[in-house]
Design a protein around this motif. Sequence first.
Motif, short mmCIF file in Angstrom:
data_model
loop_
_atom_site.label_atom_id
_atom_site.label_comp_id
_atom_site.label_asym_id
_atom_site.label_seq_id
_atom_site.Cartn_x
_atom_site.Cartn_y
_atom_site.Cartn_z
N GLU A 426 0.77 -1.28 -0.09
CA GLU A 426 0.01 0.07 -0.06
C GLU A 426 0.87 1.34 -0.08
OE1 GLU A 426 -3.06 0.13 -0.63
OE2 GLU A 426 -3.33 -2.25 -0.57
N LYS A 427 1.95 1.39 0.65
CA LYS A 427 3.02 2.35 0.95
C LYS A 427 3.50 2.62 -0.45
CE LYS A 427 3.41 2.88 5.97
NZ LYS A 427 4.59 2.65 6.95
N LEU A 428 4.26 1.49 -0.92
CA LEU A 428 4.68 1.50 -1.99
C LEU A 428 3.85 1.82 -3.36
CD1 LEU A 428 6.87 -1.88 -1.86
CD2 LEU A 428 7.69 0.56 -2.14
N LYS A 429 2.53 1.40 -3.45
CA LYS A 429 1.87 1.71 -4.44
C LYS A 429 1.32 3.30 -4.18
CE LYS A 429 -0.57 0.67 -7.92
NZ LYS A 429 -0.02 0.07 -9.45
N GLU A 430 1.16 3.87 -3.21
CA GLU A 430 0.97 5.36 -2.98
C GLU A 430 1.98 5.97 -3.57
OE1 GLU A 430 -0.28 8.50 0.55
OE2 GLU A 430 0.01 6.12 1.10
N TYR A 431 3.24 5.78 -3.34
CA TYR A 431 4.42 6.60 -3.57
C TYR A 431 4.31 6.52 -5.01
CZ TYR A 431 8.99 7.65 -4.91
OH TYR A 431 10.23 8.11 -5.33
N PHE A 432 4.47 5.01 -5.83
CA PHE A 432 4.71 5.18 -7.38
C PHE A 432 3.17 5.92 -7.95
CE2 PHE A 432 7.54 2.05 -6.28
CZ PHE A 432 8.53 2.41 -7.01
N THR A 433 2.06 5.64 -7.53
CA THR A 433 1.15 6.60 -7.99
C THR A 433 1.21 8.09 -8.03
OG1 THR A 433 -0.55 4.74 -7.24
CG2 THR A 433 -1.71 6.68 -7.87
N SER A 434 1.95 8.54 -6.97
CA SER A 434 2.05 9.93 -6.82
C SER A 434 3.38 10.48 -7.55
CB SER A 434 2.22 10.32 -5.33
OG SER A 434 1.13 9.78 -4.61
N ASN A 435 4.23 9.57 -7.62
CA ASN A 435 5.64 9.98 -8.24
C ASN A 435 5.93 9.47 -9.70
OD1 ASN A 435 6.86 11.45 -5.89
ND2 ASN A 435 5.91 9.85 -4.90
N TYR A 436 5.55 8.48 -10.24
CA TYR A 436 5.94 7.77 -11.48
C TYR A 436 5.52 8.73 -12.44
CZ TYR A 436 6.22 4.58 -15.14
OH TYR A 436 6.69 4.12 -16.45
N GLU A 437 6.42 8.97 -13.41
CA GLU A 437 6.40 9.60 -14.46
C GLU A 437 6.70 8.75 -15.64
OE1 GLU A 437 6.84 13.80 -14.93
OE2 GLU A 437 7.44 13.79 -12.96
N ASP A 438 6.15 8.58 -16.70
CA ASP A 438 6.44 7.67 -17.92
C ASP A 438 7.56 8.45 -18.74
OD1 ASP A 438 6.88 5.98 -19.76
OD2 ASP A 438 4.91 5.85 -20.42
N ASN A 439 8.71 7.98 -18.52
CA ASN A 439 9.82 8.69 -19.36
C ASN A 439 10.36 7.52 -20.07
OD1 ASN A 439 11.21 7.47 -17.18
ND2 ASN A 439 12.70 8.83 -17.25
N TYR A 440 9.84 6.65 -20.58
CA TYR A 440 10.47 5.61 -21.64
C TYR A 440 10.21 5.87 -22.90
CZ TYR A 440 11.95 1.33 -23.17
OH TYR A 440 12.90 0.03 -23.94
N TRP A 441 10.96 6.56 -23.67
CA TRP A 441 10.84 7.02 -24.94
C TRP A 441 10.06 6.29 -25.83
CZ3 TRP A 441 10.09 11.27 -27.30
CH2 TRP A 441 10.21 10.97 -28.79
N ALA A 442 9.22 6.87 -26.66
CA ALA A 442 8.46 5.97 -27.59
C ALA A 442 8.92 5.15 -28.47
CB ALA A 442 7.34 7.27 -28.34
N GLU A 443 10.09 5.43 -29.11
CA GLU A 443 10.79 4.54 -30.27
C GLU A 443 11.24 3.21 -29.38
OE1 GLU A 443 12.38 6.62 -34.19
OE2 GLU A 443 13.02 7.76 -32.54
N ASP A 444 11.91 3.61 -28.34
CA ASP A 444 12.43 2.50 -27.49
C ASP A 444 11.71 1.63 -27.19
OD1 ASP A 444 15.20 3.83 -27.70
OD2 ASP A 444 14.72 5.05 -25.85
N ALA A 445 10.21 1.95 -26.84
CA ALA A 445 9.29 1.23 -26.46
C ALA A 445 8.86 0.33 -27.69
CB ALA A 445 7.99 1.79 -25.91
N LEU A 446 8.71 0.91 -28.67
CA LEU A 446 8.47 0.01 -30.11
C LEU A 446 9.34 -0.73 -30.15
CD1 LEU A 446 7.27 3.19 -32.10
CD2 LEU A 446 5.93 1.21 -31.34
N TYR A 447 10.45 -0.60 -30.42
CA TYR A 447 11.58 -1.58 -30.77
C TYR A 447 11.73 -2.72 -29.55
CZ TYR A 447 14.27 0.65 -34.29
OH TYR A 447 14.61 1.16 -35.62
N LEU A 448 11.56 -2.39 -28.23
CA LEU A 448 11.76 -3.34 -26.99
C LEU A 448 10.45 -4.34 -27.27
CD1 LEU A 448 13.05 -4.29 -24.57
CD2 LEU A 448 11.67 -2.84 -23.38
#
Length: 591
Positions: A426-448
């Motif tokens: 619960e504490k971990l989920k709350e942290y990531f819900t509040s702080n996670y920002e998706d910074n995985y680049w679009a083209e990298d995701a397509l290749y992966l």
Amino acid sequence: MSTPSQEVGTPIPANTAHAISVTLPTWKATVGYEEGHDWVVQKMNLGYPRFFIHSIVQDLAKRIETKYGRQGERCMVFPLYKVAKRCREFIKEKSEDKTAARRVLKLTTPAPVSDADLSSIIECTIACVIFPLADFAIAKQYWQHSGEGISSRMAEYVVKELFEKEGKDPSRVHSRHKQELQAQQIQRKSPSISATIRSNSLSQNEGVDLEFNSFIEQKYGRVLDLKFAKHAKIALRRRISGNAGHASDLKNNSDTEPLKKRGEHISEDDVYLYPTGMASIFNAHQALLNIFEPAKKSVCYGFPYVDTLNILRKFGPGCIFYGHGDDESLDELEEGLLTGEIDIMGLFCECPSNPLLKTPNLPRIRELADKYGFAVVVDETVGNFLNISVFPYADVVVSSLTKIFSGDSNVMGGSLILNSSLPLYEKLKEYFTSNYEDNYWAEDALYLERNSRDFETRSMKVNKTSLAVVDLFNKSPLISHVFYPSLSESKKYYDAIKTSSGGYGGLISILFGEPSDAITFFDAINLHKGPSLGTNFTLACPYTILAHYTELEEVAEWGVDKNLIRISIGLEDEEELLETLKKSLEGCGKV
């Protein structure tokens, strides 16, 4: 088996602009790289991206320095503003000059203005830390340790959008994307990503549906349509959550039975993507620093990959290092916890460890975590979640998707998974819900996404070939020690978490009885030679020289010999690979 390049500085794979590895074909060349000799470094315009800043990223930084910097200033480029701010604070903390001007500049590329633009244009923001030249070495530490730097593909896109389009010939600027769009017009006839999303593990029937897609992609290139990036990330999270949920596949063992249910289902919403595997570890540590008040030290259990230890030592209160990662270390930890001399927020370990391939006693670690209230973070990169199920024992599972999950050695990526069955969720989920920002680049995701579709098939082949290679090495009178999970004293701990269809992985480390034979063997071996692991081709390196050149005596205390050679097994024909290795052993003259 194709002949690998033996030329210093050649990308691995060859002719790949965003290759992850680089050729260091001899022991001398590896030492030359570590010592910064011009005859090595000047031939390289890329290397492993966290250690060697890609030439495209360097070009972007120079353009920003020229346009926005003052005389004598340098910059480091990141994909998020808060990451750049963290780098700035790290520089300020570590620099002797606390008063020097250090600032963060945000730049945003133009957004698409029409539906047609969506395939090739995406609005993105970068954040640049601008600092005095004297701070560069410290900024580079942050880049390396955190793994949060801008990717070379993102840098390439930003250069085009922010610098090359200004006053340039539009036909030249868009030439690359015109070529991509020609391929995409064909690719759009077959919704390959959509088909992948429908199932995490493709059945034989679904494989038939994708057969034409594979042909089209191999003939006309990768999927480069940026509007599919969100779908690619969904596919990746589902693929990861599906493959990682192998706890129900654990061998029937009374000790593990009570924990099986902890891994029977992993929600894709608990899977977070990062630009590198190290960024996953870094952000797991950041989460613990925030949910434990006040922040406490962490334990690093077992000798880990170099930057895991750097993260735990340089960020936050520091760490307690149990480098041997054995039962005696756990005895010592338990005694300290019992007496109150040790109070920790988390234990970080690899499963198995890199490069000594030791497996931690995860059930016992989990018992201690439950009793004393600390988090367990397991890096399963080397084992991979098809071979082993660490999830029942870990609050957080991290992995470098750059390695065997991708295989092609042309894209970086990392994942972080939260275990919803454990008390800290619960504490971990709350942290990531509040702080996670998706910074995985679009083209990298397509290749992966594309690279990882045959992850399971590749993993099985690597497991099989690796056993044959281990047998060859184990029978050689030249080799004094073979490090591999099935040969380790910790094999019983590996077998306890091994999945019903899993193997022992593709990473092998070896020591020769005579150090001179290690150099002779490595120089002669007709394989790709450079940093990284988990590639679709066999890849070798003098690991300790490459990763710990400035601390050889220190790491020797933990059993990491300076002459250790690490080999990551690929997809070559087994007999051809064995013959190549035999020839190199024969070159030592003692078979």
